[in-house]
Design an enzyme around this catalytic site. Structure first.
Site, PDB file in Angstrom:
ATOM      1  N   GLY A 253      22.021  56.281  45.702  1.00  0.00           N
ATOM      2  CA  GLY A 253      23.437  56.469  45.317  1.00  0.00           C
ATOM      3  C   GLY A 253      24.159  57.633  45.051  1.00  0.00           C
ATOM      4  O   GLY A 253      23.188  58.484  45.086  1.00  0.00           O
ATOM      5  N   PRO A 254      25.137  57.923  45.012  1.00  0.00           N
ATOM      6  CA  PRO A 254      25.903  59.307  44.974  1.00  0.00           C
ATOM      7  C   PRO A 254      25.476  60.169  43.875  1.00  0.00           C
ATOM      8  O   PRO A 254      25.110  59.331  42.821  1.00  0.00           O
ATOM      9  CB  PRO A 254      27.360  59.165  45.201  1.00  0.00           C
ATOM     10  CG  PRO A 254      27.621  57.793  44.647  1.00  0.00           C
ATOM     11  CD  PRO A 254      26.175  57.016  44.936  1.00  0.00           C
TER      12      PRO A 254
ATOM     13  N   GLY B  38      25.463  61.577  40.476  1.00  0.00           N
ATOM     14  CA  GLY B  38      26.216  61.452  39.167  1.00  0.00           C
ATOM     15  C   GLY B  38      26.600  60.288  38.833  1.00  0.00           C
ATOM     16  O   GLY B  38      27.045  59.679  37.857  1.00  0.00           O
ATOM     17  N   VAL B  39      26.098  59.094  39.789  1.00  0.00           N
ATOM     18  CA  VAL B  39      26.502  57.600  39.578  1.00  0.00           C
ATOM     19  C   VAL B  39      25.610  56.852  38.366  1.00  0.00           C
ATOM     20  O   VAL B  39      25.983  56.172  37.931  1.00  0.00           O
ATOM     21  CB  VAL B  39      26.138  56.937  40.974  1.00  0.00           C
ATOM     22  CG1 VAL B  39      24.707  56.576  41.358  1.00  0.00           C
ATOM     23  CG2 VAL B  39      26.843  55.639  40.555  1.00  0.00           C
ATOM     24  N   GLY B  40      24.647  57.782  38.029  1.00  0.00           N
ATOM     25  CA  GLY B  40      23.762  57.432  37.074  1.00  0.00           C
ATOM     26  C   GLY B  40      22.500  56.700  37.101  1.00  0.00           C
ATOM     27  O   GLY B  40      21.853  55.970  36.633  1.00  0.00           O
ATOM     28  N   LYS B  41      21.944  57.139  38.498  1.00  0.00           N
ATOM     29  CA  LYS B  41      20.421  56.730  39.012  1.00  0.00           C
ATOM     30  C   LYS B  41      19.502  57.063  37.897  1.00  0.00           C
ATOM     31  O   LYS B  41      18.471  56.317  37.529  1.00  0.00           O
ATOM     32  CB  LYS B  41      20.173  57.129  40.349  1.00  0.00           C
ATOM     33  CG  LYS B  41      21.098  56.770  41.301  1.00  0.00           C
ATOM     34  CD  LYS B  41      20.787  57.261  42.752  1.00  0.00           C
ATOM     35  CE  LYS B  41      20.713  59.063  42.838  1.00  0.00           C
ATOM     36  NZ  LYS B  41      22.175  59.773  42.574  1.00  0.00           N
TER      37      LYS B  41
ATOM     38  N   ARG C 175      16.834  72.311  36.595  1.00  0.00           N
ATOM     39  CA  ARG C 175      17.616  72.410  35.765  1.00  0.00           C
ATOM     40  C   ARG C 175      17.099  72.905  34.392  1.00  0.00           C
ATOM     41  O   ARG C 175      15.996  72.648  34.060  1.00  0.00           O
ATOM     42  CB  ARG C 175      18.526  71.130  35.507  1.00  0.00           C
ATOM     43  CG  ARG C 175      19.184  70.685  36.643  1.00  0.00           C
ATOM     44  CD  ARG C 175      19.794  69.478  36.681  1.00  0.00           C
ATOM     45  NE  ARG C 175      20.593  68.940  37.863  1.00  0.00           N
ATOM     46  CZ  ARG C 175      20.702  67.839  38.515  1.00  0.00           C
ATOM     47  NH1 ARG C 175      20.033  66.817  37.810  1.00  0.00           N
ATOM     48  NH2 ARG C 175      21.514  67.454  39.425  1.00  0.00           N
TER      49      ARG C 175
ATOM     50  N   ARG D 105      28.186  65.788  32.697  1.00  0.00           N
ATOM     51  CA  ARG D 105      26.639  66.401  32.927  1.00  0.00           C
ATOM     52  C   ARG D 105      26.533  67.765  32.770  1.00  0.00           C
ATOM     53  O   ARG D 105      25.729  68.222  32.388  1.00  0.00           O
ATOM     54  CB  ARG D 105      25.992  65.743  34.135  1.00  0.00           C
ATOM     55  CG  ARG D 105      24.574  65.720  34.235  1.00  0.00           C
ATOM     56  CD  ARG D 105      23.672  65.255  35.471  1.00  0.00           C
ATOM     57  NE  ARG D 105      24.031  65.755  36.583  1.00  0.00           N
ATOM     58  CZ  ARG D 105      23.574  65.153  37.823  1.00  0.00           C
ATOM     59  NH1 ARG D 105      23.181  64.182  37.794  1.00  0.00           N
ATOM     60  NH2 ARG D 105      23.915  65.836  38.742  1.00  0.00           N
TER      61      ARG D 105
ATOM     62  N   ARG E  40      28.985  68.040  46.126  1.00  0.00           N
ATOM     63  CA  ARG E  40      28.439  66.604  46.029  1.00  0.00           C
ATOM     64  C   ARG E  40      29.315  65.436  46.001  1.00  0.00           C
ATOM     65  O   ARG E  40      29.198  64.195  46.498  1.00  0.00           O
ATOM     66  CB  ARG E  40      27.778  66.765  44.518  1.00  0.00           C
ATOM     67  CG  ARG E  40      26.379  67.532  44.408  1.00  0.00           C
ATOM     68  CD  ARG E  40      25.792  67.558  43.057  1.00  0.00           C
ATOM     69  NE  ARG E  40      24.529  68.462  43.462  1.00  0.00           N
ATOM     70  CZ  ARG E  40      23.405  67.844  43.082  1.00  0.00           C
ATOM     71  NH1 ARG E  40      23.180  66.745  42.372  1.00  0.00           N
ATOM     72  NH2 ARG E  40      22.231  68.447  43.158  1.00  0.00           N
TER      73      ARG E  40
ATOM     74  N   ASN F 165      27.721  50.526  38.642  1.00  0.00           N
ATOM     75  CA  ASN F 165      27.207  51.214  37.317  1.00  0.00           C
ATOM     76  C   ASN F 165      28.703  51.390  36.410  1.00  0.00           C
ATOM     77  O   ASN F 165      29.125  52.499  36.522  1.00  0.00           O
ATOM     78  CB  ASN F 165      26.435  52.286  37.375  1.00  0.00           C
ATOM     79  CG  ASN F 165      26.056  52.670  35.931  1.00  0.00           C
ATOM     80  OD1 ASN F 165      26.200  51.986  34.957  1.00  0.00           O
ATOM     81  ND2 ASN F 165      25.657  54.061  36.084  1.00  0.00           N
ATOM     82  N   ASP F 166      29.217  50.519  36.184  1.00  0.00           N
ATOM     83  CA  ASP F 166      30.534  50.676  35.232  1.00  0.00           C
ATOM     84  C   ASP F 166      30.126  50.843  33.719  1.00  0.00           C
ATOM     85  O   ASP F 166      30.091  52.086  33.231  1.00  0.00           O
ATOM     86  CB  ASP F 166      31.495  49.497  35.381  1.00  0.00           C
ATOM     87  CG  ASP F 166      32.945  49.643  34.663  1.00  0.00           C
ATOM     88  OD1 ASP F 166      32.968  50.758  34.028  1.00  0.00           O
ATOM     89  OD2 ASP F 166      33.840  49.016  35.280  1.00  0.00           O
TER      90      ASP F 166
END
Ligand code: ADP
Ligand code: 5GP
Length: 394
Positions: free
Chosen positions: A143-144, A146-149, A176, A269, A280, A303-304
């Site tokens: 998934g892109p 920042g989507v929450g993976k 990071r 984030r 990104r 992922n809402d």
């Protein structure tokens, strides 16, 4: 005939065996694979380290060839036997070893080996360790950015710590603040990673947002060897490579509720510079397009609301009705130095003899290869053991 390779002469013990006359006493075994190639597998001491060496006699030209050998080599024992299976692989059984280390496959003409032969223009073989029992299919999550993976994977690993293990990828991007080497990623340099890719150590790799990311074969095997189900967090290009590989997996794509929400999450984030965020977001557009491909992904989750998405993830993994116990084989059989091997269809019968030492142990068992999966560049899983007609591996 061409000259025999040195190790072949040095270690020749007068016990050469072949498919029709197997024995486990020698340091060298010859196996005919197809009508025009003979493989010589020898256990030899190289700078006082015992190692397996492979040589091929091409019978059409009468020339010896030393192949490039991929995969982790087995540590040799003094006695081993070998049997050719269907012209694409050779089963090597180490004597004086237990079932968690005695079955090894030397792949000589599988899809992976053929691919490497074409790439390198030379003879190639690859070792793949045989593992008793099944491993549950790994889960690929894409998934892109920042989507929450990562958030969803962390929740799953926290709730089911003994069931799931994370495939720790390699990357050339900088860590990071909160990231640990060997835990979140193996942080590495591009030149080192490129060499390892060239050496066949990676299941997949891709250039993502300007850095190199990749899943090593070892990263996936380590999780499966620990009896856990492997989770891979990789981009769409990586998912496509895994689909094309010998690894059977479940592919899940995570979508944001909207592009604006994705941008908001990336900013909140706060781990990327503005320039990196823009890159990104640009890549996210293409990823969202490709994520819709039913040929690539088995499931798409939006992922809402985080809790709802997590519940849906658990549901599709069959975890919503409580914990599923993963099965792991408990039984270990021992193959002594002296053993004989014969083949009946997909079953290899291993007779361990009845010496005094072995009296209390299992005298003979059958290794069933009818359900094997995977293989080089990873482990070969799904081997089963039968004793007196009863399956004893899970
Ligand atoms: P990825 O691993 O896909 O790059 P992360 O898991 O790091 O994404 O999530 C990006 C940010 O979005 C994090 O700050 C995380 O806390 C947040 N986040 C994840 N899921 C949701 C959600 N459903 N609603 C709101 N914020 C979310
Ligand atoms: P990040 O830099 O945010 O950790 O990851 C950026 C992207 O790289 C994410 O989409 C993530 O899924 C992907 N990624 C992480 N590890 C791998 C990997 O091993 N292979 C591939 N192909 N992509 C990866």
């Amino acid at each position: 005939m061409g000259e025999a390779p040195a190790f072949f002469i040095d270690n020749f013990q007068g016990n050469i065996s072949n498919e029709l006359n197997l024995n486990s006493k020698g340091y060298v075994t010859t196996i005919d694979v197809s009508c025009n190639k003979t493989y010589v597998i020898g256990a030899t001491e190289k700078e006082s380290t015992p190692t397996f060496e492979i040589q091929i006699l091409d019978k059409s030209t009468n020339k010896w060839v030393i192949p490039i050998v991929f995969g982790t080599k087995p540590k040799p024992s003094k006695g081993f036997s070998a049997i050719s299976l269907d012209e694409d692989r050779i089963l090597v059984i180490k004597g004086n070893s237990s079932s968690d280390d005695c079955f090894w496959f030397l792949e000589v003409n599988t899809a992976f080996v053929r691919e490497q032969k074409t790439r390198l223009g030379t003879e190639v073989a690859s070792w793949s360790k045989g593992v008793i029992g099944e491993a549950e299919k790994p889960i690929v999550i894409s998934g892109p950015s920042g989507v929450g993976k990562g958030t969803l994977i962390s929740k799953l690993m926290e709730e089911f710590p003994s069931m799931f293990g994370f495939s720790v990828s390699h990357t050339t991007r900088a860590p990071r603040n909160n990231e640990q080497n060997g835990v979140n990623y193996h942080f590495t340099e591009r030149s080192i990673m490129e060499k390892d890719i060239n050496d066949g150590k990676f299941l997949e790799f891709a250039d993502v947002h300007g850095n190199l990311y990749g899943t090593s074969i070892e990263a996936v095997d380590v999780v499966a060897d620990g009896g856990k189900r492997c989770i891979l967090d990789i981009d769409v290009q990586g998912a496509r490579s895994v689909r094309a590989s010998s690894l059977e997996a479940i592919f899940i794509f995570i979508c944001p509720p909207s592009f604006e929400e994705l941008e908001k999450r990336l900013r909140i984030r706060g781990t990327e510079t503005e320039e990196q965020i823009q890159k990104r977001l640009r890549n996210a557009k293409a990823e969202l397009e490709q994520g819709k491909s039913p040929a690539l992904f088995d499931h798409i989750l939006v992922n809402d609301n985080l809790d709802t998405c997590y519940e849906n993830l658990k549901k599709l993994l069959g975890l919503s009705d409580g914990i599923k116990i993963s099965q792991k084989s408990e039984l270990v059989v021992h193959v002594p130095l002296e053993h004989t091997v014969s083949r009946i269809d997909q079953k290899i019968v291993i007779n361990c003899g009845g010496s005094e030492l072995e009296k209390s142990a299992i005298n003979s068992f059958a290794l069933d290869l009818s359900s094997i999966k995977g293989g080089a560049p990873g482990r070969t899983r799904g081997l089963n053991i039968y004793v007196m007609g009863t399956k004893i591996s899970s």
